[in-house]
Write a protein that holds these residues in place. Structure first.
Motif, PDB file in Angstrom:
ATOM      1  N   ASP A 118      24.672  47.984  33.489  1.00  0.00           N
ATOM      2  CA  ASP A 118      25.794  47.052  33.388  1.00  0.00           C
ATOM      3  C   ASP A 118      26.667  47.409  32.191  1.00  0.00           C
ATOM      4  N   LYS A 119      27.957  47.644  32.471  1.00  0.00           N
ATOM      5  CA  LYS A 119      28.855  48.085  31.394  1.00  0.00           C
ATOM      6  C   LYS A 119      30.022  47.106  31.186  1.00  0.00           C
ATOM      7  N   PHE A 120      30.575  46.556  32.279  1.00  0.00           N
ATOM      8  CA  PHE A 120      31.743  45.686  32.166  1.00  0.00           C
ATOM      9  C   PHE A 120      31.549  44.442  33.036  1.00  0.00           C
ATOM     10  N   ALA A 121      32.238  43.346  32.625  1.00  0.00           N
ATOM     11  CA  ALA A 121      32.419  42.176  33.489  1.00  0.00           C
ATOM     12  C   ALA A 121      33.817  42.301  34.085  1.00  0.00           C
ATOM     13  N   VAL A 122      33.933  42.238  35.434  1.00  0.00           N
ATOM     14  CA  VAL A 122      35.211  42.497  36.092  1.00  0.00           C
ATOM     15  C   VAL A 122      35.505  41.411  37.128  1.00  0.00           C
ATOM     16  N   TRP A 123      36.808  41.274  37.436  1.00  0.00           N
ATOM     17  CA  TRP A 123      37.237  40.345  38.481  1.00  0.00           C
ATOM     18  C   TRP A 123      37.707  41.150  39.680  1.00  0.00           C
ATOM     19  N   PRO A 124      37.270  40.765  40.890  1.00  0.00           N
ATOM     20  CA  PRO A 124      37.683  41.512  42.084  1.00  0.00           C
ATOM     21  C   PRO A 124      39.117  41.184  42.477  1.00  0.00           C
ATOM     22  N   GLY A 125      39.737  42.130  43.150  1.00  0.00           N
ATOM     23  CA  GLY A 125      41.109  41.922  43.613  1.00  0.00           C
ATOM     24  C   GLY A 125      41.526  43.074  44.493  1.00  0.00           C
ATOM     25  N   ALA A 126      42.829  43.310  44.572  1.00  0.00           N
ATOM     26  CA  ALA A 126      43.347  44.378  45.416  1.00  0.00           C
ATOM     27  C   ALA A 126      44.610  44.942  44.794  1.00  0.00           C
ATOM     28  N   VAL A 127      44.845  46.231  45.043  1.00  0.00           N
ATOM     29  CA  VAL A 127      46.087  46.898  44.672  1.00  0.00           C
ATOM     30  C   VAL A 127      46.615  47.546  45.946  1.00  0.00           C
ATOM     31  N   GLY A 128      47.683  46.985  46.498  1.00  0.00           N
ATOM     32  CA  GLY A 128      48.161  47.465  47.790  1.00  0.00           C
ATOM     33  C   GLY A 128      47.109  47.203  48.851  1.00  0.00           C
ATOM     34  N   ARG A 129      46.701  48.255  49.560  1.00  0.00           N
ATOM     35  CA  ARG A 129      45.700  48.114  50.608  1.00  0.00           C
ATOM     36  C   ARG A 129      44.297  48.479  50.124  1.00  0.00           C
ATOM     37  N   ARG A 130      44.149  48.649  48.836  1.00  0.00           N
ATOM     38  CA  ARG A 130      42.849  49.088  48.334  1.00  0.00           C
ATOM     39  C   ARG A 130      42.242  48.006  47.447  1.00  0.00           C
ATOM     40  N   GLN A 131      40.938  47.854  47.564  1.00  0.00           N
ATOM     41  CA  GLN A 131      40.237  46.922  46.685  1.00  0.00           C
ATOM     42  C   GLN A 131      40.253  47.455  45.265  1.00  0.00           C
ATOM     43  N   ALA A 132      40.232  46.526  44.304  1.00  0.00           N
ATOM     44  CA  ALA A 132      40.282  46.910  42.889  1.00  0.00           C
ATOM     45  C   ALA A 132      39.567  45.862  42.066  1.00  0.00           C
ATOM     46  N   VAL A 133      39.303  46.217  40.818  1.00  0.00           N
ATOM     47  CA  VAL A 133      38.724  45.240  39.868  1.00  0.00           C
ATOM     48  C   VAL A 133      39.525  45.315  38.587  1.00  0.00           C
ATOM     49  N   GLN A 134      39.572  44.182  37.915  1.00  0.00           N
ATOM     50  CA  GLN A 134      40.220  44.116  36.611  1.00  0.00           C
ATOM     51  C   GLN A 134      39.149  43.874  35.561  1.00  0.00           C
ATOM     52  N   VAL A 135      39.112  44.741  34.545  1.00  0.00           N
ATOM     53  CA  VAL A 135      38.104  44.638  33.498  1.00  0.00           C
ATOM     54  C   VAL A 135      38.374  43.405  32.656  1.00  0.00           C
ATOM     55  N   ASP A 136      37.373  42.546  32.530  1.00  0.00           N
ATOM     56  CA  ASP A 136      37.489  41.321  31.736  1.00  0.00           C
ATOM     57  C   ASP A 136      36.912  41.540  30.349  1.00  0.00           C
ATOM     58  N   THR A 137      35.661  41.932  30.252  1.00  0.00           N
ATOM     59  CA  THR A 137      35.037  42.185  28.962  1.00  0.00           C
ATOM     60  C   THR A 137      34.047  43.332  29.081  1.00  0.00           C
ATOM     61  N   MET A 138      33.695  43.904  27.916  1.00  0.00           N
ATOM     62  CA  MET A 138      32.646  44.919  27.884  1.00  0.00           C
ATOM     63  C   MET A 138      31.319  44.216  27.560  1.00  0.00           C
ATOM     64  N   LEU A 139      30.301  44.514  28.321  1.00  0.00           N
ATOM     65  CA  LEU A 139      29.014  43.872  28.121  1.00  0.00           C
ATOM     66  C   LEU A 139      28.255  44.522  26.983  1.00  0.00           C
TER      67      LEU A 139
END
Length: 256
Positions: A233-254
Protein backbone atom coordinates in the motif's frame (compact mmCIF):
# COMPACT_ATOMS: atom_id res chain seq x y z
CA UNK A 1 63.39 -9.72 -10.55
CA UNK A 2 64.60 -12.77 -12.51
CA UNK A 3 67.46 -11.16 -14.51
CA UNK A 4 68.81 -9.46 -11.38
CA UNK A 5 68.78 -12.63 -9.25
CA UNK A 6 69.81 -15.07 -11.97
CA UNK A 7 72.78 -12.93 -13.07
CA UNK A 8 74.40 -13.67 -9.70
CA UNK A 9 74.36 -17.41 -10.39
CA UNK A 10 74.42 -17.90 -14.18
CA UNK A 11 77.03 -16.62 -16.65
CA UNK A 12 74.47 -15.76 -19.32
CA UNK A 13 71.55 -13.36 -19.67
CA UNK A 14 67.98 -14.62 -19.26
CA UNK A 15 64.50 -13.15 -19.44
CA UNK A 16 61.43 -14.58 -17.70
CA UNK A 17 57.83 -13.62 -18.43
CA UNK A 18 54.32 -15.02 -18.03
CA UNK A 19 53.01 -16.57 -21.26
CA UNK A 20 49.55 -17.70 -20.10
CA UNK A 21 47.44 -18.53 -17.05
CA UNK A 22 44.54 -21.03 -17.22
CA UNK A 23 42.14 -22.61 -14.75
CA UNK A 24 41.23 -26.28 -15.15
CA UNK A 25 40.88 -29.51 -13.21
CA UNK A 26 44.06 -31.03 -11.80
CA UNK A 27 43.63 -34.22 -13.83
CA UNK A 28 43.32 -32.23 -17.07
CA UNK A 29 46.35 -30.12 -16.17
CA UNK A 30 48.49 -33.23 -15.67
CA UNK A 31 47.15 -34.91 -18.82
CA UNK A 32 48.09 -31.85 -20.92
CA UNK A 33 51.76 -31.90 -19.85
CA UNK A 34 54.44 -32.75 -22.38
CA UNK A 35 56.93 -35.59 -21.93
CA UNK A 36 60.32 -35.26 -20.26
CA UNK A 37 59.35 -32.87 -17.45
CA UNK A 38 60.95 -32.87 -14.03
CA UNK A 39 58.40 -32.01 -11.34
CA UNK A 40 59.09 -30.48 -7.94
CA UNK A 41 56.32 -30.87 -5.38
CA UNK A 42 56.47 -27.73 -3.26
CA UNK A 43 55.38 -26.93 0.26
CA UNK A 44 54.52 -23.64 1.91
CA UNK A 45 55.18 -23.04 5.58
CA UNK A 46 52.13 -20.79 5.98
CA UNK A 47 49.79 -23.14 4.07
CA UNK A 48 50.85 -26.75 4.80
CA UNK A 49 47.77 -28.19 3.06
CA UNK A 50 48.79 -26.59 -0.27
CA UNK A 51 51.23 -28.58 -2.44
CA UNK A 52 51.89 -26.83 -5.79
CA UNK A 53 53.85 -28.40 -8.63
CA UNK A 54 56.75 -26.71 -10.43
CA UNK A 55 57.84 -28.39 -13.68
CA UNK A 56 60.75 -27.86 -16.08
CA UNK A 57 61.86 -29.78 -19.18
CA UNK A 58 64.84 -31.91 -18.13
CA UNK A 59 67.11 -30.46 -20.89
CA UNK A 60 66.38 -26.96 -19.56
CA UNK A 61 67.20 -28.10 -16.03
CA UNK A 62 70.49 -29.57 -17.30
CA UNK A 63 71.30 -26.29 -19.10
CA UNK A 64 70.73 -24.31 -15.88
CA UNK A 65 72.87 -26.72 -13.89
CA UNK A 66 75.64 -26.48 -16.51
CA UNK A 67 75.36 -22.70 -16.41
CA UNK A 68 75.81 -22.67 -12.63
CA UNK A 69 79.06 -24.60 -13.24
CA UNK A 70 80.23 -21.99 -15.79
CA UNK A 71 79.25 -23.88 -18.97
CA UNK A 72 77.44 -21.75 -21.58
CA UNK A 73 75.79 -23.40 -24.59
CA UNK A 74 73.60 -22.06 -27.37
CA UNK A 75 71.74 -25.37 -27.56
CA UNK A 76 70.05 -27.46 -24.90
CA UNK A 77 71.78 -30.63 -23.71
CA UNK A 78 70.33 -33.96 -24.78
CA UNK A 79 67.66 -35.34 -22.49
CA UNK A 80 69.18 -37.76 -19.96
CA UNK A 81 69.06 -38.63 -16.28
CA UNK A 82 70.89 -36.33 -13.89
CA UNK A 83 74.30 -37.39 -12.62
CA UNK A 84 75.16 -37.55 -8.90
CA UNK A 85 76.78 -34.12 -9.03
CA UNK A 86 73.85 -32.64 -10.97
CA UNK A 87 71.38 -34.12 -8.48
CA UNK A 88 73.24 -32.47 -5.61
CA UNK A 89 73.07 -29.06 -7.35
CA UNK A 90 69.53 -29.36 -8.69
CA UNK A 91 67.36 -28.53 -5.64
CA UNK A 92 69.68 -25.73 -4.48
CA UNK A 93 69.52 -24.16 -7.93
CA UNK A 94 65.70 -24.30 -8.14
CA UNK A 95 65.43 -22.76 -4.68
CA UNK A 96 67.70 -19.87 -5.60
CA UNK A 97 66.54 -19.24 -9.17
CA UNK A 98 62.77 -19.81 -9.02
CA UNK A 99 61.34 -20.36 -5.55
CA UNK A 100 62.89 -17.19 -4.13
CA UNK A 101 61.30 -15.18 -6.95
CA UNK A 102 57.94 -16.87 -6.41
CA UNK A 103 57.90 -16.00 -2.73
CA UNK A 104 59.14 -12.44 -3.20
CA UNK A 105 56.58 -11.78 -5.94
CA UNK A 106 53.66 -11.90 -3.48
CA UNK A 107 52.75 -8.79 -1.44
CA UNK A 108 54.73 -8.37 1.76
CA UNK A 109 51.62 -9.09 3.85
CA UNK A 110 51.51 -12.64 2.42
CA UNK A 111 55.07 -13.45 1.33
CA UNK A 112 54.75 -17.27 1.15
CA UNK A 113 57.94 -19.31 1.49
CA UNK A 114 58.19 -22.06 -1.13
CA UNK A 115 60.46 -25.05 -0.49
CA UNK A 116 60.95 -28.35 -2.32
CA UNK A 117 59.23 -31.38 -0.82
CA UNK A 118 60.06 -34.06 -3.40
CA UNK A 119 61.25 -34.31 -7.01
CA UNK A 120 60.25 -36.75 -9.74
CA UNK A 121 57.83 -37.43 -12.58
CA UNK A 122 54.75 -35.10 -12.51
CA UNK A 123 51.99 -37.66 -11.97
CA UNK A 124 54.18 -39.57 -9.54
CA UNK A 125 54.78 -36.64 -7.17
CA UNK A 126 51.44 -34.79 -7.51
CA UNK A 127 49.07 -34.80 -4.56
CA UNK A 128 46.55 -32.47 -6.20
CA UNK A 129 42.98 -33.85 -5.90
CA UNK A 130 42.11 -34.87 -9.51
CA UNK A 131 38.78 -33.03 -9.70
CA UNK A 132 39.87 -29.85 -7.90
CA UNK A 133 40.33 -26.67 -9.92
CA UNK A 134 43.92 -25.51 -10.26
CA UNK A 135 45.63 -22.50 -11.83
CA UNK A 136 48.21 -23.42 -14.45
CA UNK A 137 50.79 -20.69 -15.07
CA UNK A 138 53.24 -21.12 -17.94
CA UNK A 139 56.34 -18.94 -17.79
CA UNK A 140 58.68 -18.59 -20.74
CA UNK A 141 62.41 -18.45 -20.06
CA UNK A 142 64.52 -16.87 -22.82
CA UNK A 143 68.24 -17.70 -22.77
CA UNK A 144 71.11 -18.38 -25.15
CA UNK A 145 69.53 -21.78 -25.91
CA UNK A 146 66.18 -20.27 -26.96
CA UNK A 147 62.79 -20.11 -25.27
CA UNK A 148 61.73 -22.81 -22.82
CA UNK A 149 58.62 -23.23 -20.60
CA UNK A 150 58.44 -23.39 -16.81
CA UNK A 151 55.04 -24.55 -15.52
CA UNK A 152 53.56 -23.82 -12.10
CA UNK A 153 50.35 -25.58 -11.01
CA UNK A 154 48.68 -24.24 -7.87
CA UNK A 155 45.32 -24.99 -6.20
CA UNK A 156 42.75 -22.21 -6.42
CA UNK A 157 43.05 -21.42 -2.73
CA UNK A 158 45.48 -19.57 -0.48
CA UNK A 159 47.86 -17.96 -1.19
CA UNK A 160 46.36 -17.31 -4.65
CA UNK A 161 43.08 -16.11 -3.14
CA UNK A 162 45.01 -13.56 -1.09
CA UNK A 163 45.94 -11.78 -4.33
CA UNK A 164 42.28 -11.03 -5.14
CA UNK A 165 40.94 -10.22 -1.68
CA UNK A 166 38.62 -7.20 -1.95
CA UNK A 167 39.68 -3.90 -0.45
CA UNK A 168 38.47 -3.21 3.08
CA UNK A 169 37.69 0.37 2.10
CA UNK A 170 34.55 0.85 -0.03
CA UNK A 171 35.16 2.39 -3.42
CA UNK A 172 33.33 5.72 -3.58
CA UNK A 173 30.81 6.12 -6.39
CA UNK A 174 31.76 8.97 -8.68
CA UNK A 175 29.08 11.69 -8.93
CA UNK A 176 28.72 11.15 -12.68
CA UNK A 177 28.17 7.42 -12.20
CA UNK A 178 25.69 8.06 -9.38
CA UNK A 179 23.68 10.48 -11.50
CA UNK A 180 23.66 7.97 -14.36
CA UNK A 181 22.37 5.22 -12.05
CA UNK A 182 19.65 7.50 -10.70
CA UNK A 183 18.59 8.40 -14.24
CA UNK A 184 18.39 4.72 -15.19
CA UNK A 185 16.36 3.87 -12.09
CA UNK A 186 13.94 6.72 -12.77
CA UNK A 187 13.13 5.22 -16.19
CA UNK A 188 12.33 1.74 -14.82
CA UNK A 189 8.64 0.72 -15.15
CA UNK A 190 6.68 0.17 -11.90
CA UNK A 191 3.26 -1.49 -11.58
CA UNK A 192 0.59 0.46 -9.67
CA UNK A 193 -2.59 -1.46 -8.83
CA UNK A 194 -5.82 -0.15 -7.34
CA UNK A 195 -8.28 -2.59 -5.78
CA UNK A 196 -11.91 -1.49 -6.14
CA UNK A 197 -12.99 -3.54 -3.15
CA UNK A 198 -13.48 -7.04 -1.80
CA UNK A 199 -16.06 -9.16 -0.03
CA UNK A 200 -16.50 -12.67 1.35
CA UNK A 201 -18.79 -15.18 -0.41
CA UNK A 202 -19.62 -18.78 0.32
CA UNK A 203 -18.93 -21.48 -2.26
CA UNK A 204 -22.67 -21.85 -2.77
CA UNK A 205 -23.05 -18.12 -3.51
CA UNK A 206 -20.17 -18.20 -6.00
CA UNK A 207 -21.67 -21.27 -7.68
CA UNK A 208 -25.05 -19.56 -8.14
CA UNK A 209 -23.73 -16.25 -9.53
CA UNK A 210 -25.15 -15.32 -12.93
CA UNK A 211 -24.71 -12.45 -15.37
CA UNK A 212 -26.50 -9.35 -14.03
CA UNK A 213 -26.18 -10.28 -10.35
CA UNK A 214 -24.98 -7.48 -8.06
CA UNK A 215 -22.23 -8.20 -5.49
CA UNK A 216 -21.91 -5.66 -2.66
CA UNK A 217 -18.28 -4.94 -1.78
CA UNK A 218 -16.93 -4.10 1.64
CA UNK A 219 -15.53 -0.81 0.37
CA UNK A 220 -17.51 2.28 1.42
CA UNK A 221 -18.04 4.91 -1.27
CA UNK A 222 -17.00 7.72 1.10
CA UNK A 223 -13.60 6.12 1.80
CA UNK A 224 -10.57 6.29 -0.57
CA UNK A 225 -9.18 3.19 -2.21
CA UNK A 226 -5.70 1.76 -1.64
CA UNK A 227 -3.16 1.99 -4.46
CA UNK A 228 -0.39 -0.61 -4.26
CA UNK A 229 3.16 -0.28 -5.62
CA UNK A 230 5.19 -3.49 -5.79
CA UNK A 231 2.46 -5.21 -3.74
CA UNK A 232 2.55 -2.70 -0.88
CA UNK A 233 0.00 0.00 0.00
CA UNK A 234 1.51 3.29 -1.15
CA UNK A 235 -1.29 5.83 -1.75
CA UNK A 236 -4.90 6.56 -0.78
CA UNK A 237 -6.76 7.41 -4.03
CA UNK A 238 -10.24 8.35 -5.24
CA UNK A 239 -11.68 6.55 -8.28
CA UNK A 240 -12.90 8.45 -11.30
CA UNK A 241 -12.54 8.73 -15.05
CA UNK A 242 -10.62 10.74 -17.64
CA UNK A 243 -12.49 10.67 -20.93
CA UNK A 244 -13.34 7.03 -21.60
CA UNK A 245 -10.69 5.65 -19.29
CA UNK A 246 -10.86 4.91 -15.60
CA UNK A 247 -8.51 6.92 -13.41
CA UNK A 248 -7.63 7.64 -9.80
CA UNK A 249 -6.70 10.83 -8.06
CA UNK A 250 -4.00 10.60 -5.40
CA UNK A 251 -5.32 11.83 -2.05
CA UNK A 252 -2.51 11.06 0.40
CA UNK A 253 0.65 8.99 0.70
CA UNK A 254 0.32 6.16 3.19
CA UNK A 255 2.91 5.80 5.95
CA UNK A 256 5.27 2.84 5.60
Amino acid sequence: MAPRIWSKILPFKIDLYVERVNAMSAVKALDNLSEGLVAFRLKLDQFPEIEPLLMLPRPLLLALINGSLGVVSETLPEDRELSTVENSICDFLINQLILKILGDSWPASIHPKFTISVRGEPKGVSRLPPNDLVVVSVLQLNGPFGSQPITLVMPRSAPLTELVRPSVDPVPVRPVAKELLEALVCEMPVDLAVLLGSTDLTMLQVATLRAGDVVVLGQKVNEPLRAKVAGKDKFAVWPGAVGRRQAVQVDTMLEQ
